[in-house]
Design a protein around this motif. Sequence first.
Motif, mmCIF file in Angstrom:
data_model
loop_
_atom_site.group_PDB
_atom_site.id
_atom_site.type_symbol
_atom_site.label_atom_id
_atom_site.label_comp_id
_atom_site.label_asym_id
_atom_site.label_seq_id
_atom_site.Cartn_x
_atom_site.Cartn_y
_atom_site.Cartn_z
ATOM 1 N N SER A 114 0.816 -1.214 0.000
ATOM 2 C CA SER A 114 0.000 0.000 0.000
ATOM 3 C C SER A 114 0.849 1.262 0.000
ATOM 4 C CB SER A 114 -0.964 0.013 1.187
ATOM 5 O OG SER A 114 -1.817 -1.099 1.142
ATOM 6 N N LEU A 115 2.031 1.195 -0.603
ATOM 7 C CA LEU A 115 2.903 2.365 -0.679
ATOM 8 C C LEU A 115 2.723 3.060 -2.020
ATOM 9 C CD1 LEU A 115 6.194 0.887 0.803
ATOM 10 C CD2 LEU A 115 4.636 2.486 1.906
ATOM 11 N N GLN A 116 2.605 4.357 -1.976
ATOM 12 C CA GLN A 116 2.543 5.163 -3.193
ATOM 13 C C GLN A 116 3.693 6.157 -3.134
ATOM 14 O OE1 GLN A 116 -1.399 6.791 -3.394
ATOM 15 N NE2 GLN A 116 -2.327 4.813 -3.756
ATOM 16 N N ILE A 117 4.866 5.662 -3.536
ATOM 17 C CA ILE A 117 6.098 6.430 -3.408
ATOM 18 C C ILE A 117 6.837 6.408 -4.737
ATOM 19 C CG2 ILE A 117 8.342 6.481 -2.255
ATOM 20 C CD1 ILE A 117 7.036 5.141 0.134
ATOM 21 N N ASP A 118 7.438 7.533 -5.082
ATOM 22 C CA ASP A 118 8.296 7.593 -6.261
ATOM 23 C C ASP A 118 9.642 6.990 -5.881
ATOM 24 O OD1 ASP A 118 9.779 8.142 -8.508
ATOM 25 O OD2 ASP A 118 9.733 10.319 -8.257
ATOM 26 N N MET A 119 9.907 5.772 -6.340
ATOM 27 C CA MET A 119 11.124 5.069 -5.952
ATOM 28 C C MET A 119 12.381 5.673 -6.573
ATOM 29 S SD MET A 119 9.937 3.184 -3.697
ATOM 30 C CE MET A 119 11.452 2.423 -3.224
ATOM 31 N N ASP A 120 12.220 6.560 -7.560
ATOM 32 C CA ASP A 120 13.388 7.228 -8.122
ATOM 33 C C ASP A 120 14.031 8.196 -7.136
ATOM 34 O OD1 ASP A 120 13.430 5.912 -10.582
ATOM 35 O OD2 ASP A 120 11.914 7.275 -11.410
#
Length: 135
Positions: A114-120
């Motif tokens: 449930s993570l909404q993160i920009d992994m860049d």
Amino acid sequence: FLELGGTHFIYIGEFQGLTGTSRLERYLTRHARKASPSIACPTWGTDCSSVTFWVLTKEPQTTAQSCLLPCDNCSLKPATKRLRILRHLCYCSVKCWDAHKQSDEFAGHLQCSSLQIDMDTFWFDNDDHFLKLSR
């Protein structure tokens, strides 16, 4: 256990993390081989526990039969770092991290967490993002 003739060992826990000890990890890599692939315990909170099955050997191994934490991208090399926000994911290099974070498999890990993160914005060399694993 060994003195009584024990030959098989089941370990439930997190290698190089919250439950494993370096002494046990060294023992397993020198005196045992994995009997089957690990089984993840995904519902155990934020740790990355798994069930592993081992066959103990009478003679010390000169090389590890398999590494405790293989890279989640290439599966060929031992992981050197663990992603802090998804502790079950470990990588051997920045190259493998960069490749894996673009994959559908990695997207599935994010979705399940449930993570909404920009992994860049996560850098392999940043200790706040990745935990160094001991060897």
